[in-house]
Motif scaffolding. Structure first.
Motif, PDB file in Angstrom:
ATOM      1  N   GLY A 172      51.222  39.388   2.994  1.00 27.66           N
ATOM      2  CA  GLY A 172      51.111  38.445   1.882  1.00 27.66           C
ATOM      3  C   GLY A 172      51.032  39.170   0.543  1.00 27.66           C
ATOM      4  N   PHE A 173      50.243  40.252   0.499  1.00 24.84           N
ATOM      5  CA  PHE A 173      50.132  41.031  -0.743  1.00 24.84           C
ATOM      6  C   PHE A 173      51.492  41.623  -1.107  1.00 24.84           C
ATOM      7  CE2 PHE A 173      45.346  42.052  -0.022  1.00 24.84           C
ATOM      8  CZ  PHE A 173      45.026  40.802  -0.521  1.00 24.84           C
ATOM      9  N   LEU A 174      52.214  42.100  -0.083  1.00 27.97           N
ATOM     10  CA  LEU A 174      53.530  42.704  -0.324  1.00 27.97           C
ATOM     11  C   LEU A 174      54.485  41.662  -0.894  1.00 27.97           C
ATOM     12  CD1 LEU A 174      53.988  44.972   2.800  1.00 27.97           C
ATOM     13  CD2 LEU A 174      54.001  45.730   0.422  1.00 27.97           C
ATOM     14  N   GLU A 175      54.363  40.449  -0.370  1.00 25.82           N
ATOM     15  CA  GLU A 175      55.193  39.334  -0.846  1.00 25.82           C
ATOM     16  C   GLU A 175      54.935  39.063  -2.332  1.00 25.82           C
ATOM     17  OE1 GLU A 175      57.368  35.930   1.220  1.00 25.82           O
ATOM     18  OE2 GLU A 175      57.151  38.077   1.471  1.00 25.82           O
ATOM     19  N   GLN A 176      53.650  39.195  -2.712  1.00 25.33           N
ATOM     20  CA  GLN A 176      53.265  38.881  -4.097  1.00 25.33           C
ATOM     21  C   GLN A 176      53.711  39.953  -5.083  1.00 25.33           C
ATOM     22  OE1 GLN A 176      48.968  38.361  -3.918  1.00 25.33           O
ATOM     23  NE2 GLN A 176      49.244  36.242  -4.543  1.00 25.33           N
ATOM     24  N   ASN A 177      53.741  41.211  -4.613  1.00 27.61           N
ATOM     25  CA  ASN A 177      54.049  42.305  -5.521  1.00 27.61           C
ATOM     26  C   ASN A 177      55.421  42.868  -5.206  1.00 27.61           C
ATOM     27  OD1 ASN A 177      51.261  42.826  -6.875  1.00 27.61           O
ATOM     28  ND2 ASN A 177      50.873  42.588  -4.692  1.00 27.61           N
ATOM     29  N   GLU A 178      56.313  42.709  -6.145  1.00 30.14           N
ATOM     30  CA  GLU A 178      57.680  43.196  -5.905  1.00 30.14           C
ATOM     31  C   GLU A 178      57.699  44.717  -5.829  1.00 30.14           C
ATOM     32  OE1 GLU A 178      56.983  41.172  -8.503  1.00 30.14           O
ATOM     33  OE2 GLU A 178      57.707  39.257  -7.705  1.00 30.14           O
ATOM     34  N   ASN A 179      56.755  45.350  -6.538  1.00 31.44           N
ATOM     35  CA  ASN A 179      56.800  46.806  -6.616  1.00 31.44           C
ATOM     36  C   ASN A 179      56.069  47.491  -5.463  1.00 31.44           C
ATOM     37  OD1 ASN A 179      58.028  46.253  -9.067  1.00 31.44           O
ATOM     38  ND2 ASN A 179      56.065  46.346 -10.147  1.00 31.44           N
ATOM     39  N   GLY A 180      55.835  46.762  -4.415  1.00 26.70           N
ATOM     40  CA  GLY A 180      55.145  47.353  -3.282  1.00 26.70           C
ATOM     41  C   GLY A 180      53.634  47.263  -3.448  1.00 26.70           C
ATOM     42  N   HIS A 181      52.942  47.532  -2.369  1.00 27.99           N
ATOM     43  CA  HIS A 181      51.483  47.403  -2.414  1.00 27.99           C
ATOM     44  C   HIS A 181      50.861  48.499  -1.572  1.00 27.99           C
ATOM     45  CE1 HIS A 181      47.511  45.711  -1.640  1.00 27.99           C
ATOM     46  NE2 HIS A 181      47.659  45.186  -2.835  1.00 27.99           N
ATOM     47  N   PRO A 182      50.265  49.525  -2.207  1.00 23.72           N
ATOM     48  CA  PRO A 182      49.703  50.625  -1.421  1.00 23.72           C
ATOM     49  C   PRO A 182      48.511  50.182  -0.577  1.00 23.72           C
ATOM     50  CG  PRO A 182      49.214  50.889  -3.759  1.00 23.72           C
ATOM     51  CD  PRO A 182      50.120  49.715  -3.647  1.00 23.72           C
ATOM     52  N   VAL A 183      48.398  50.777   0.590  1.00 20.88           N
ATOM     53  CA  VAL A 183      47.291  50.443   1.495  1.00 20.88           C
ATOM     54  C   VAL A 183      45.938  50.755   0.847  1.00 20.88           C
ATOM     55  CG1 VAL A 183      46.276  50.965   3.737  1.00 20.88           C
ATOM     56  CG2 VAL A 183      48.727  50.832   3.510  1.00 20.88           C
ATOM     57  N   MET A 184      45.953  51.759  -0.030  1.00 21.85           N
ATOM     58  CA  MET A 184      44.707  52.141  -0.703  1.00 21.85           C
ATOM     59  C   MET A 184      44.125  51.007  -1.546  1.00 21.85           C
ATOM     60  SD  MET A 184      44.025  55.105   0.229  1.00 21.85           S
ATOM     61  CE  MET A 184      42.904  55.923  -0.901  1.00 21.85           C
ATOM     62  N   ASN A 185      44.973  50.056  -1.934  1.00 25.27           N
ATOM     63  CA  ASN A 185      44.493  48.962  -2.780  1.00 25.27           C
ATOM     64  C   ASN A 185      43.922  47.799  -1.983  1.00 25.27           C
ATOM     65  OD1 ASN A 185      45.363  50.461  -4.848  1.00 25.27           O
ATOM     66  ND2 ASN A 185      46.798  48.971  -5.694  1.00 25.27           N
ATOM     67  N   ILE A 186      43.688  48.038  -0.714  1.00 33.45           N
ATOM     68  CA  ILE A 186      43.115  46.957   0.090  1.00 33.45           C
ATOM     69  C   ILE A 186      41.628  47.209   0.315  1.00 33.45           C
ATOM     70  CG2 ILE A 186      43.088  45.910   2.376  1.00 33.45           C
ATOM     71  CD1 ILE A 186      46.086  46.209   2.450  1.00 33.45           C
ATOM     72  N   GLU A 187      40.835  46.254  -0.096  1.00 37.28           N
ATOM     73  CA  GLU A 187      39.399  46.317   0.190  1.00 37.28           C
ATOM     74  C   GLU A 187      39.146  45.319   1.303  1.00 37.28           C
ATOM     75  OE1 GLU A 187      36.917  45.113  -3.079  1.00 37.28           O
ATOM     76  OE2 GLU A 187      35.127  45.121  -1.831  1.00 37.28           O
ATOM     77  N   ALA A 188      38.555  45.774   2.382  1.00 40.18           N
ATOM     78  CA  ALA A 188      38.353  44.858   3.506  1.00 40.18           C
ATOM     79  C   ALA A 188      36.963  45.011   4.091  1.00 40.18           C
ATOM     80  CB  ALA A 188      39.398  45.120   4.591  1.00 40.18           C
ATOM     81  N   ALA A 189      36.454  43.895   4.587  1.00 37.88           N
ATOM     82  CA  ALA A 189      35.145  43.904   5.242  1.00 37.88           C
ATOM     83  C   ALA A 189      35.133  42.794   6.270  1.00 37.88           C
ATOM     84  CB  ALA A 189      34.040  43.691   4.219  1.00 37.88           C
ATOM     85  N   ILE A 190      34.193  42.866   7.169  1.00 38.91           N
ATOM     86  CA  ILE A 190      34.122  41.837   8.209  1.00 38.91           C
ATOM     87  C   ILE A 190      32.672  41.422   8.443  1.00 38.91           C
ATOM     88  CG2 ILE A 190      33.998  43.531  10.094  1.00 38.91           C
ATOM     89  CD1 ILE A 190      35.635  41.560  11.794  1.00 38.91           C
ATOM     90  N   LEU A 191      32.497  40.148   8.768  1.00 39.76           N
ATOM     91  CA  LEU A 191      31.225  39.682   9.314  1.00 39.76           C
ATOM     92  C   LEU A 191      31.419  39.722  10.824  1.00 39.76           C
ATOM     93  CD1 LEU A 191      30.451  36.627   7.019  1.00 39.76           C
ATOM     94  CD2 LEU A 191      29.036  38.665   7.231  1.00 39.76           C
TER      95      LEU A 191
END
Lengths: 229, 280
Positions: free
Chosen positions: A185-204
């Motif tokens: 989804g993030f890749l879809e939003q950004n035409e210029n690509g989306h580095p994995v480093m820009n993902i902040e993730a957490a889980i309950l």
């Protein structure tokens, strides 16, 4: 005596809402998904130090978009509220619902009473137990509160991401699948690509006891997104 | 509602103790509101002489460092004068993923302090996004003990023992406190409470720094056995009710309680060895 300009309340509130919406849509998106392992929170965030996702209490997590200082203050107030309640009563008495109501009231008051509305939209995820389903609340800048399920998205071009995810996320997705869907989804939003480093993730995490919130390190995110099993 | 404007109750720094003080100013564990000599606010708890108020007391707690971290152990008995008030209270409280606090002294305020300390540490970690260092946590506990001094002077003494695994040094560390909040680091072992002296003597004989976990646990239990043997207020193993001392191991993997079955087995072994020694 000078007369103040008359502005109809309708116009006034509409202006404020537009102002807030503009601020919120400038940012980047956050998605919250229900997965088998618990509740996954993923943010498009280029900073590793300034978090958009955070732990509030044992089973409650917070995600905020918009103006950093504003949602950071909301986050802290939520932690104080929850810790006080948990200390004075019992840890199990802290619920996502009461927090969501408190946030809704606060944002609603700020919207109607202050000159400048808060440019934030927040998500509150409460991990369910065996006798209680998960709860996900989305609370908007004007205090309106939405009870969501399965997928919830705020910030940036949220409608686009929400449509993308709603079409693909089914009940019973795994953490790995959910994370890679959000990344697409993030890749879809950004035409210029989306580095994995820009993902902040957490889980309950459903399997955890006590404090269920766990933040993934960038390496873990990379590993979860890689194709090998 | 959650007010967070400057000056409102939920505004402020990262300390839960200070937050609680603002929200609930009558909180008796904070120094400014506790009259040091009775005073107008005095209740029967504050004004009575220590002996006139029945207060539960917890007794022997101990900690010793082992190669991989630290072992903490405590008996389960609470006493009220010469009577047993409770046979199975908990005196060791995990604080976070890497440390635990053991309490001795007046049970009510001690348990309250342990609870408050745990929330304080967690509160800081959540607000700041990073956990306090082990030394930072130990110092914070010292401040809380000092805040409790007025109540301690009136007979409600609380003395915690704090131990944890320090990921920065890669070793277990033990901190002991005095009633005035003094914090002292102990490199080997320490024990508190009415049976503390007996336990300490056993530890002094058996301790060596290269202990593994198994030896650490059995040494801790032997020390508690001797404390219960010589101190009236320390409870021993209760094979009838199935109540055994609590033992926690803290190392790089976190804080974990040693299972009751293991504790009872080790205690039986200790018992068997001692039997051979005293029976002709």
């Amino acid at each position: 005596m000078t007369m103040p300009f008359y502005v109809s309340p309708e116009q006034f509130l509409q202006d404020k809402a537009e102002y807030a919406k503009k601020g919120i849509s400038r940012g980047r998106s956050i998605a919250v998904l229900e997965v088998i392992e618990g509740i996954l929170l993923v943010a498009d965030n280029s900073s590793h130090a300034l978090h958009k996702i955070s732990e509030i209490y044992d089973r409650v997590a917070f995600a905020g978009v918009g103006k950093y200082s504003e949602f950071e203050n909301l986050r802290k107030a939520g932690i104080r509220y929850a810790d006080l309640k948990g200390f004075m009563y019992s840890r199990e008495d802290v619920t996502g619902r009461s927090l969501a109501n408190a946030y809704s009231e606060l944002l609603g008051n700020a919207f109607s009473q202050e000159m400048k509305p808060m440019e934030v939209e927040i998500l509150l995820a409460d991990l369910g137990t065996e006798d209680r389903p998960n709860e996900i609340y989305r609370i908007s800048f004007d205090g309106s509160i939405f009870d969501e399920s399965l997928v919830s998205v705020v910030g940036g071009r949220s409608d686009q991401l929400k449509t993308f995810l709603k079409d693909r996320v089914r009940p019973g997705v795994t953490l790995k699948e959910g994370l890679s869907l959000v990344r697409s989804g993030f890749l879809e939003q950004n035409e210029n690509g989306h580095p994995v480093m820009n993902i902040e993730a957490a889980i309950l995490e459903r399997s955890a006891t006590g404090r269920c919130f766990r933040r993934f390190s960038p390496e873990e995110v990379g590993r979860l997104l890689s194709n090998d099993p | 509602m959650i007010p967070f404007r400057e000056g409102s109750l939920l505004w402020g720094g990262s300390s839960f103790v200070e937050l609680l003080h603002r929200v609930r100013p009558e909180n008796a564990s904070l120094p400014s509101v506790v009259p040091s000599g009775g005073g107008e606010r005095s209740s029967s708890v504050f004004s009575g002489s220590p002996a006139s108020v029945p207060v539960w007391h917890g007794t022997t707690v101990l900690a010793l460092t082992i190669r991989s971290g630290v072992v903490m152990a405590a008996d389960r008995q609470a006493s009220e004068g010469y009577q047993v008030a409770d046979r199975a209270i908990q005196k060791i409280f995990p604080v976070d993923r890497s440390s635990a606090v053991a309490i001795a002294g007046a049970a009510g305020p001690a348990i309250e302090m342990a609870r408050l300390f745990r929330v304080e540490i967690e509160h800081y970690e959540k607000l700041e996004g990073v956990a306090l260092s082990l030394l930072g946590k130990a110092n914070k506990l010292g401040q809380m003990v000092r805040d409790h001094l007025p109540l301690a002077l009136q007979g409600l003494l609380v003395v915690p023992l704090y131990a944890g695994y320090d990921s920065r040094t890669g070793a277990g560390r033990i901190f002991k406190y005095d009633a005035a909040g003094g914090r002292y680091e102990e490199e080997t072992f320490h024990s508190n409470g009415s049976g503390g002296l007996f336990a300490r003597n056993v530890l002094k004989m058996l301790y060596h720094p290269e202990m593994d976990e198994t030896e650490g646990v059995s040494t801790a239990l032997r020390a508690l056995y001797e404390a219960a043997d010589d101190d009236l207020a320390t409870g021993g193993a209760d094979f009838v009710r199935g109540i055994f001392p609590l033992v926690h191991v803290i190392d790089r993997d976190g804080v974990r309680e040693v299972p009751v079955t293991d504790v009872s087995r080790v205690l039986e072994e200790i018992g068997d060895r001692l039997k051979r020694r005293v029976t002709p």
